[in-house]
Design an enzyme around this catalytic site. Sequence first.
Site, PDB file in Angstrom:
ATOM      1  N   LEU A 206      -6.747 -10.331   4.070  1.00 39.86           N
ATOM      2  CA  LEU A 206      -5.929  -9.114   4.022  1.00 39.86           C
ATOM      3  C   LEU A 206      -5.504  -8.879   2.581  1.00 39.86           C
ATOM      4  CD1 LEU A 206      -4.972  -7.570   6.565  1.00 39.86           C
ATOM      5  CD2 LEU A 206      -2.863  -8.902   6.472  1.00 39.86           C
ATOM      6  N   HIS A 207      -5.920  -7.769   2.000  1.00 41.58           N
ATOM      7  CA  HIS A 207      -5.460  -7.514   0.629  1.00 41.58           C
ATOM      8  C   HIS A 207      -5.448  -6.037   0.246  1.00 41.58           C
ATOM      9  CE1 HIS A 207      -9.766  -7.191  -0.033  1.00 41.58           C
ATOM     10  NE2 HIS A 207      -9.510  -6.594  -1.173  1.00 41.58           N
TER      11      HIS A 207
END
Length: 363
Positions: A206-207
């Site tokens: 997740l980024h």
Amino acid sequence: MLKIINVVGARPNFMKVAPIVEAMKRREREFTPLLVHTGQHYDADMSDAFFRDLDLPAPDIHLGVGSAPREQQLAAIAERFEPVIAREKPDWVIVVGDVNSTLACARAANKLGVRVAHVEAGLRSYDSSMPEEANRVETDRIADLLFTPSAGAGENLLAEGIASERIRLVGNIMIDSLKKHLERAQQSQIKGNLGLSNKDYAVLTLHRPANVDEPKAFQQILDALEEISRRLPIVFPLHPRTRKNISRFDLSERVKSLSGLRMIEPLGYLDFLSLYSEARLVLTDSGGIQEETTVLGIPCLTLRENTERPITVTLGTNKIVGTDTATIVSEAFAALDSVPKPPVPIPLWDGHTAERIVDILAL
Ligand code: UD1
């Protein structure tokens, strides 16, 4: 003899450039490859680890740019890259993917009249809020030669009025690295080190700013992870942007309270490949991981509203699920309850894309 500058800057560039540099080094009578690192990513686990794992030679030139807001970073990279181009006078500058370093170096080369080749051209999410989409569209407009991973990418370019002579379908360069290193990755100790003895785990990355810079979306995703992690452990290598936002939004206690969520440092190429290639499920907002899971037949849920890689949905194992909590949970449980489909081979995602690229450049 062709002198080629290959540009890397951020984590998803390294596994795309390594096979190209290697293919050029195999043909040393025809190619003199140089490697330029912009320094967009600089932490050891976001950069150095990949040089080691991918046998990528140390950069010939490091621009040392570092982090900055988008426009400043684009300007700083171009400003430092221009003198390199002027000094080295390459025949081509090769840029890959869609990060800020891709566009900045394409701009600099174009400005100085040096030919640009873009590898992974023609992908479109049609989501103008993503910096990557702006990077792709402008890089493709500037580049002289557009190496596409799929027929659909070529169609996108033609629809934008780009001449077919500039477009070459060569396949997916990332898959060259995946196929080369898969066997070696199986020797990684990462699963044992994490205490995972079977395949009964999920992997999460997740980024994206839309997910981790926005507290509401981040919370919705965490709510879903809470449910899913009651059923199986979720291993979560933390991107630096995500780590910073967990403390900025005061979410540290919340994430620590999810006992099934195993937060770890970012992983190198081989450890990460080892981990996701054996997982029952991958949840991600990355672009490349949608492709890698498709090739390996691992079910993938993409926590975004769209994808620039639709072939991973139509032919592969990918499903676009967005960030609504209930949808993520029900799709995750549905994936865990079904028997995974065997992977469908995608044309030209065969491990030989770099050879096709250097064949075309050598013409
Ligand atoms: C960039 C790419 C994105 C890619 C991602 C993969 C752009 C616009 N985005 O996003 O497409 O999917 O890389 O990782 O090019 N930071 C560190 N150490 C580092 C690098 C970054 O701590 O080595 C921190 C900095 O606070 C920085 C933030 O992470 O401001 C974001 O880095 P940046 O390169 O701007 O964007 P990414 O989110 O990494």
